[in-house]
Design a protein around this motif. Structure first.
Motif, PDB file in Angstrom:
ATOM      1  N   ASN A  67       0.273 -10.421   3.498  1.00 19.30           N
ATOM      2  CA  ASN A  67       0.463  -9.054   3.949  1.00 19.30           C
ATOM      3  C   ASN A  67       0.455  -8.676   5.570  1.00 19.30           C
ATOM      4  O   ASN A  67       1.421  -7.672   5.997  1.00 19.30           O
ATOM      5  N   SER A  68      -0.551  -9.198   5.963  1.00 21.15           N
ATOM      6  CA  SER A  68      -0.759  -8.594   7.511  1.00 21.15           C
ATOM      7  C   SER A  68      -1.453  -9.868   8.123  1.00 21.15           C
ATOM      8  O   SER A  68      -2.350 -10.695   7.509  1.00 21.15           O
ATOM      9  N   ALA A  89     -14.007  -7.625  10.815  1.00 21.36           N
ATOM     10  CA  ALA A  89     -13.313  -7.371   9.621  1.00 21.36           C
ATOM     11  C   ALA A  89     -13.554  -6.026   8.869  1.00 21.36           C
ATOM     12  O   ALA A  89     -12.734  -5.801   7.860  1.00 21.36           O
ATOM     13  N   ALA A  92     -10.634  -4.017   7.321  1.00 18.26           N
ATOM     14  CA  ALA A  92      -9.991  -4.607   6.271  1.00 18.26           C
ATOM     15  C   ALA A  92     -10.644  -4.486   4.856  1.00 18.26           C
ATOM     16  O   ALA A  92     -10.129  -4.812   3.823  1.00 18.26           O
ATOM     17  N   THR A 147     -13.881 -16.221   3.622  1.00 14.28           N
ATOM     18  CA  THR A 147     -12.770 -15.489   2.833  1.00 14.28           C
ATOM     19  C   THR A 147     -13.526 -14.600   1.706  1.00 14.28           C
ATOM     20  O   THR A 147     -14.448 -14.951   1.111  1.00 14.28           O
ATOM     21  N   ARG A 150     -11.190  -9.161  -2.492  1.00 19.45           N
ATOM     22  CA  ARG A 150     -11.528  -7.776  -2.714  1.00 19.45           C
ATOM     23  C   ARG A 150     -11.433  -7.685  -4.255  1.00 19.45           C
ATOM     24  O   ARG A 150     -10.778  -8.236  -5.182  1.00 19.45           O
ATOM     25  N   THR A 154      -6.792  -8.622  -3.211  1.00 15.51           N
ATOM     26  CA  THR A 154      -6.439  -8.943  -1.662  1.00 15.51           C
ATOM     27  C   THR A 154      -7.529  -9.941  -1.283  1.00 15.51           C
ATOM     28  O   THR A 154      -8.673  -9.820  -1.484  1.00 15.51           O
ATOM     29  N   VAL A 156      -9.103 -11.435   1.753  1.00 12.52           N
ATOM     30  CA  VAL A 156      -9.132 -11.365   3.311  1.00 12.52           C
ATOM     31  C   VAL A 156      -9.786 -12.542   3.850  1.00 12.52           C
ATOM     32  O   VAL A 156     -10.924 -13.061   3.676  1.00 12.52           O
ATOM     33  N   SER A 192      -4.619 -11.063   5.746  1.00 17.07           N
ATOM     34  CA  SER A 192      -4.898 -10.427   4.344  1.00 17.07           C
ATOM     35  C   SER A 192      -3.578 -10.835   3.460  1.00 17.07           C
ATOM     36  O   SER A 192      -2.341 -10.617   4.008  1.00 17.07           O
ATOM     37  N   SER A 193      -3.745 -11.308   2.430  1.00 13.75           N
ATOM     38  CA  SER A 193      -2.853 -11.789   1.603  1.00 13.75           C
ATOM     39  C   SER A 193      -3.048 -11.632   0.096  1.00 13.75           C
ATOM     40  O   SER A 193      -4.381 -11.261  -0.345  1.00 13.75           O
TER      41      SER A 193
END
Length: 229
Positions: A67-68, A89, A92, A147, A150, A154, A156, A192-193
């Motif tokens: 995502n970013s 972090a 995020a 890692t 969330r 997500t 992070v 972020s994925s």
């Protein structure tokens, strides 16, 4: 007060924290895919600046949708690893997930120094370390990969490079012994994925086959001391 739900793992010596309620199958997919990324990256280089793109490319190929991304040259002095991670972090993570991060680090810091988890974390930091002699002391430069999954799934991923004049030990988690390097270059990498389940379904068997028994030898769940949740 609402109980904070966290599940902390070590993936090839790197800290992975699940926040919230996730299925065991989802956790296994995240752990397996990140472990494969770590092993491929380690084969490329022990220099984390070089291995970072290998890690991110590997997990993307097997189903992580980015995502970013962000990088930063972050100045810090006499800081703990937790403080550096919290500052770099923080944007995020919402407040409750920053609280979960604090609890996970407090749990790790309270483990016995001779526990398997502490040994694995320290050994990984030592493998990444570069030692340099200066006119005044011996500096150790190393990096850590963290890692955080969330509550909304997500992922992070944060990599932090740092320098210390102390012997690499678990006190880097919560003691002010870390400094940014004097090289004035990127020392924070953030991605972020999300795991694309449909794509990962197609490669899951191949991933597990490549890992073999590494799922048993390189993954360690942290059974933390009670009273910190």
């Amino acid at each position: 007060m609402k109980k904070t739900t966290i599940d902390t793992w070590l993936v090839n010596g790197n800290i992975t924290i699940f926040y919230g309620l996730h299925t065991d199958s989802f956790k296994k997919d995240i752990l397996a895919s990140s472990l494969l990324g770590e092993l491929v990256a380690a084969q490329k280089s022990r220099n984390r600046e070089i291995s970072w793109p290998t890690y991110t490319d590997t997990v993307q190929k097997i189903g992580w949708t980015v995502n970013s991304r962000a990088t930063q040259q972050f100045e810090f002095k006499h800081s703990s690893l937790f403080n550096v991670i919290e500052q770099s972090a923080g944007s995020a993570l919402p407040q409750d997930e920053r609280q979960a991060l604090a609890i996970a680090f407090a749990q790790l810091a309270k483990l016995q120094p001779d526990s398997p988890a502490i040994r694995v974390i320290v050994e990984q930091l030592q493998r990444n370390a570069i030692v340099s002699n200066t006119t005044t002391d011996i500096l150790v430069s190393t990096a850590v990969l963290l890692t955080i999954i969330r509550n909304d799934k997500t992922v992070v991923t944060l990599q932090v490079a740092f320098e210390t004049a102390q012997k690499i030990a678990i006190d880097i988690l919560d003691q002010p012994v870390l400094n940014s390097t004097n090289e004035h270059k990127t020392n924070i990498w953030l991605m972020s994925s999300l795991l694309d389940g449909r794509q990962y379904n197609r490669v899951r068997d191949d991933v597990l086959k490549k890992l073999g028994n590494r799922m048993e030898t390189e993954l360690l769940q942290i059974h933390a001391p009670t009273g910190l949740s």
